[in-house]
Design an enzyme around this catalytic site. Structure first.
Site, PDB file in Angstrom:
ATOM      1  N   CYS A 266      11.739 -46.374  52.287  1.00 49.04           N
ATOM      2  CA  CYS A 266      11.428 -44.744  52.342  1.00 49.04           C
ATOM      3  C   CYS A 266      10.540 -44.371  53.495  1.00 49.04           C
ATOM      4  O   CYS A 266      10.917 -43.520  54.167  1.00 49.04           O
ATOM      5  CB  CYS A 266      10.383 -44.335  50.899  1.00 49.04           C
TER       6      CYS A 266
HETATM    7  C1  UGA Z   1       6.418 -44.410  48.657  1.00 47.94           C
HETATM    8  C2  UGA Z   1       5.809 -43.271  48.252  1.00 47.94           C
HETATM    9  O1  UGA Z   1       4.572 -44.008  47.896  1.00 47.94           O
HETATM   10  C3  UGA Z   1       6.478 -42.656  47.070  1.00 47.94           C
HETATM   11  O2  UGA Z   1       5.445 -41.763  46.555  1.00 47.94           O
HETATM   12  C4  UGA Z   1       7.789 -42.350  47.490  1.00 47.94           C
HETATM   13  O3  UGA Z   1       8.284 -41.636  46.148  1.00 47.94           O
HETATM   14  C5  UGA Z   1       8.617 -43.431  47.799  1.00 47.94           C
HETATM   15  O4  UGA Z   1       7.949 -44.060  49.087  1.00 47.94           O
HETATM   16  C6  UGA Z   1       9.924 -42.800  48.089  1.00 47.94           C
HETATM   17  O5  UGA Z   1      10.088 -42.036  49.160  1.00 47.94           O
HETATM   18  O6  UGA Z   1      10.865 -43.063  47.501  1.00 47.94           O
HETATM   19  P1  UGA Z   1       7.123 -46.891  48.144  1.00 47.94           P
HETATM   20  O7  UGA Z   1       8.089 -47.059  49.386  1.00 47.94           O
HETATM   21  O8  UGA Z   1       7.800 -47.479  47.028  1.00 47.94           O
HETATM   22  O9  UGA Z   1       6.696 -45.467  47.818  1.00 47.94           O
HETATM   23  O10 UGA Z   1       5.796 -47.830  48.613  1.00 47.94           O
HETATM   24  P2  UGA Z   1       4.225 -47.677  48.641  1.00 47.94           P
HETATM   25  O11 UGA Z   1       3.500 -48.306  47.713  1.00 47.94           O
HETATM   26  O12 UGA Z   1       3.908 -46.278  48.990  1.00 47.94           O
HETATM   27  O13 UGA Z   1       3.954 -48.673  50.121  1.00 47.94           O
HETATM   28  C7  UGA Z   1       4.775 -48.354  51.327  1.00 47.94           C
HETATM   29  C8  UGA Z   1       4.280 -49.318  52.370  1.00 47.94           C
HETATM   30  O14 UGA Z   1       2.885 -48.901  52.823  1.00 47.94           O
HETATM   31  C9  UGA Z   1       4.106 -50.898  52.031  1.00 47.94           C
HETATM   32  O15 UGA Z   1       4.720 -51.483  52.907  1.00 47.94           O
HETATM   33  C10 UGA Z   1       2.662 -50.978  51.605  1.00 47.94           C
HETATM   34  O16 UGA Z   1       2.176 -52.244  52.074  1.00 47.94           O
HETATM   35  C11 UGA Z   1       2.008 -49.957  52.815  1.00 47.94           C
HETATM   36  N1  UGA Z   1       0.600 -49.739  52.777  1.00 47.94           N
HETATM   37  C12 UGA Z   1       0.365 -49.066  51.515  1.00 47.94           C
HETATM   38  C13 UGA Z   1      -0.461 -50.012  53.416  1.00 47.94           C
HETATM   39  O17 UGA Z   1      -0.056 -50.630  54.594  1.00 47.94           O
HETATM   40  N2  UGA Z   1      -1.659 -49.363  53.211  1.00 47.94           N
HETATM   41  C14 UGA Z   1      -2.091 -48.917  52.191  1.00 47.94           C
HETATM   42  O18 UGA Z   1      -3.022 -48.554  52.301  1.00 47.94           O
HETATM   43  C15 UGA Z   1      -1.167 -48.573  51.305  1.00 47.94           C
END
Ligand code: UGA
Length: 428
Positions: A266
């Site tokens: 995403c």
């Molecule tokens: C993300 C959004 O959080 C959702 O709200 C959205 O619906 C979704 O995309 C989408 O568009 O379908 P997701 O891709 O499942 O969800 O993953 P996240 O949990 O948001 O993490 C995304 C990335 O950011 C991961 O690689 C994670 O490791 C990284 N991350 C997250 C960080 O590096 N630091 C943080 O503090 C949080």
């Protein structure tokens, strides 16, 4: 209410099962016979906690899957949950979604009651009027009873069912009070013992809210990584700094974990898509470009820290964690991919481990070694990099003693650095 959901991928299957759990009758429609058969057996075509249980409970009762669009005109509302993959320039490919929109329109051509077709897929605001609406209209032969709506989803992989049940907000983009009321009715059972904020707006604004949401979160992490890199240069701990910064409720304590960057299906796709759509208007979105740039650079920073301590050429290097985040086997845009590529360019002999994501990574990199456990991966290596924050990496201890030279570069602040080793945190 009877709901048809077109597309049984990650979003489509999750919402179909969750709508059934809210008490609606649901028909899930997909062109893939295997996916339809899997769902009708009460199994999820994707690995998502809680989804199998919901399917098992509702398939054959309130939930049915089929390849036919016959149920569309009998339903009260249709959700389009079709993937929109990236083109080479970052823009989204709407071909499959437009085809499904047209097929939905065709199924509704003779409908005499009003019918709402809601786009769940993440699409750019201009593409509603330029592509999806015309596709529905073409199929429906201009039937004015068919209306379009937009209801972006904010589910996270790994907690999609939980996020559906406990959303921060619901966004309804519609062109009429009737259409808005229909969406309110769909989600009404969610409001039973709480009050989820509902944003009522037009379809294009709703589409933009989704992009703005993801672009904001991705940029937030990139900003935290930029600040984290500065902390590292100053010999400071970015986590101590951001813990304090997060106490400001204008900022919030969430999504402040710096490290090797964001991946998944995403953030990278959506930031690229909204950037490409902005460029088409002649606008250069400088902050979003910088967010992508910082994210692209984090794997290189991780490897710079490794090469400070290890001559990587010919060295055996463990890569711990391959999934783009924990609790999923999804490797799409995982930071492990550029890290493995760059290690290969540096001449390293790579041994990789992930509790669940080794099979997909094996398809991507068939020529590197894969270990059955973190302990096995570490044995005899000259260095290790940590790419995914799986809980099990937090309990690694004696395993580091089995390394030839115990140098660990942690990209996610998950390893306990108290054992005897050379430990480098990416931003601390
Ligand atoms: C993300 C959004 O959080 C959702 O709200 C959205 O619906 C979704 O995309 C989408 O568009 O379908 P997701 O891709 O499942 O969800 O993953 P996240 O949990 O948001 O993490 C995304 C990335 O950011 C991961 O690689 C994670 O490791 C990284 N991350 C997250 C960080 O590096 N630091 C943080 O503090 C949080």
């Amino acid at each position: 209410m009877h709901i048809t959901v077109i597309g049984s991928g990650y979003v489509g299957t999750t919402i179909a099962a969750c709508f059934a759990d809210l008490g609606h009758k649901v028909t899930a429609i997909d062109i893939d016979d295997d996916i339809v058969a899997t769902i009708n057996e009460g199994e999820a075509p994707i690995d998502e906690p809680g989804l199998d249980d919901l399917l098992e409970a509702h398939v054959g009762d309130r939930l049915t899957a089929t390849t036919s669009y016959d149920a569309v005109p009998d339903s009260d509302v249709t959700f389009l949950a079709i993937g929109t993959p990236s083109n080479a320039d970052g823009s989204i490919d709407l071909t499959t979604l437009a085809a499904a929109a047209e097929a939905t329109g065709e199924a509704l051509a003779d409908k005499t009651d009003r019918h709402l077709v809601v786009v769940k897929s993440t699409i750019t605001p201009p593409s509603i009027a330029s592509t999806i609406e015309p596709a529905i209209d073409a199929g429906a032969d201009g039937n004015e009873n068919v209306e379009i709506g937009m209801n972006p989803e904010f589910l996270r992989e790994g907690s999609a069912v939980e996020d559906f049940v406990n959303p921060d907000k619901l966004v309804f983009g519609t062109n009429s009070e009737w259409a808005s009321n229909r969406l309110h009715d769909v989600f009404e059972p969610l409001q039973d013992d709480r009050s989820v904020p509902i944003v009522d707006t037009d379809p294009a604004t709703a589409a933009m809210i989704k992009y703005a949401n993801n672009a904001f979160l991705a940029s937030k992490i990139s900003l935290v990584n930029d600040l984290g890199n500065i902390c590292k240069e100053f010999g400071l701990d970015a986590y101590e700094v951001m813990d304090a910064v997060g106490l400001d409720d204008r900022i919030s304590e969430r999504f402040l974990r710096s490290g090797v960057g964001w991946g998944g299906s995403c953030f990278p796709k959506d930031v690229a898509a909204i950037t490409a759509a902005a460029r088409e208007t002649g606008y250069e979105p400088a902050v979003l470009e910088a967010a992508i740039d910082v994210n692209d650079r984090q794997p290189g920073r991780l490897l710079d820290l490794l090469t400070k301590h290890v001559d990587v050429d010919g060295a055996r290097i463990a890569v711990l964690g391959l999934a783009f985040k924990p609790q999923t086997d999804d490797i799409r845009n995982s930071r492990a991919i550029p890290i493995i590529e760059q290690l290969q360019d540096l001449g390293a002999e790579i041994v990789a481990y992930d509790p669940v994501a080794m099979d997909p990574m094996c398809n991507r990199f068939p020529d590197i070694e894969y270990a059955a456990s973190a302990a096995e991966a570490l044995e005899g290596t000259h260095g290790a990099v940590v790419v995914t924050d799986w809980d099990e990496f937090a309990t690694l201890n004696d395993e580091f003693d089995e390394m030839e030279t115990p140098v660990v570069v942690d990209g996610r602040r998950i390893v306990d650095p108290s054992t005897e080793m050379t430990y480098e945190g990416l931003t601390w």
